[in-house]
Design an enzyme around this catalytic site. Structure first.
Site, short mmCIF file in Angstrom:
data_model
loop_
_atom_site.label_atom_id
_atom_site.label_comp_id
_atom_site.label_asym_id
_atom_site.label_seq_id
_atom_site.Cartn_x
_atom_site.Cartn_y
_atom_site.Cartn_z
N HIS A 196 45.52 43.83 42.05
CA HIS A 196 44.65 42.68 42.27
C HIS A 196 44.04 42.73 43.67
CE1 HIS A 196 44.20 38.21 43.19
NE2 HIS A 196 43.41 38.40 42.15
N HIS B 2 35.89 38.51 48.05
CA HIS B 2 36.26 37.44 47.12
C HIS B 2 35.45 36.17 47.28
CE1 HIS B 2 38.62 34.03 45.51
NE2 HIS B 2 38.92 34.89 44.56
#
Length: 235
Positions: free
Chosen positions: A6, A48
């Site tokens: 991740h 992100h």
């Protein structure tokens, strides 16, 4: 059960950096997840948030910045000073790094409603790299997934559930020909796994960082988990 790094090995290195991706590869990761935004000059960048306030101290929105303005920003020191060399990578740099044997899960944080043309640029990159088999595009912005599907029927899609009601989600996944339901650990149970199986959908679960939770999900029969720790093994 597939382990998907991740944002790279983000438990050990600053998320969404080449350093985190390199470390994930060194730890044996065969699949890596990352997040994509678009700069003012249409570069696909791996980060992100919609700005670099959290990781680089910059409040300006990525959509309003040219890549050359992002390029000098240190996005590693927030994690540890030894990562001060880390910068925001382009998506194409990640493809160069990981090579053809590693699967990339490319999350579009927003589609053309915020980043005009981002879907076309992501698909162009996949086509140029002939990377259909090793790329899965996902998004909470389901209109972006519809756009990707309209551009190229070969692109693999993962449906990030978010707050979408399941009745709507089942319909949209069928229309999109999505291959996976991507949801949080609290959203998955045995019934939902069975429902996915009945629809020939894979189940991918985020973000799982303990052996106990990984083992619970393995027993449920999920197909993969997103984890910050690529070395994680179910008990």
């Amino acid at each position: 059960m597939q382990l998907i790094a991740h944002r790279g090995a983000s438990g050990h290195a600053p998320e969404n950096t080449l350093g985190a991706f390199k470390l994930a590869l060194e730890m044996g990761a065969k699949a890596i997840e990352l997040d994509v935004h678009q700069t003012r000059d249409h570069e696909l960048v791996v980060v992100h948030d919609e700005n670099l306030k959290r990781t680089g101290g910059w409040k300006a929105a990525i959509k309003n910045l040219a890549f050359e303005e992002l390029a000098p920003v240190d996005v590693g020191s927030w994690f540890h000073k030894r990562f001060a060399v880390e910068r925001v990578p382009r998506l194409e740099e990640v493809y160069d790094l990981v090579g053809p044997s590693v699967e990339l899960h490319v999350e579009l944080k927003r589609g053309s409603s915020l980043y005009p043309g981002i879907e076309e640029r992501v698909v162009d990159l996949i086509q140029h790299r002939k990377a259909w088999d090793r790329t899965l595009v996902s998004s909470f912005d389901h209109e972006a997934l519809y756009s990707v599907r309209s551009i190229d029927s070969r692109v693999r899609l993962g449906y990030l559930l978010g707050l979408t009601p399941m009745r709507t989600a089942w319909r949209e996944m069928k229309e999109l020909k999505a291959e996976s339901l991507n949801c949080s650990a609290r959203q998955i149970d045995a019934r939902r796994v069975r429902e996915c199986r009945a629809r020939d959908l894979r189940v991918l679960v985020y973000t799982v960082n303990t052996q106990k939770e990984a083992s619970r999900l393995a027993k449920l029969g999920v197909d993969g988990i997103f984890t910050n720790f690529p070395e994680l093994k179910p008990e």
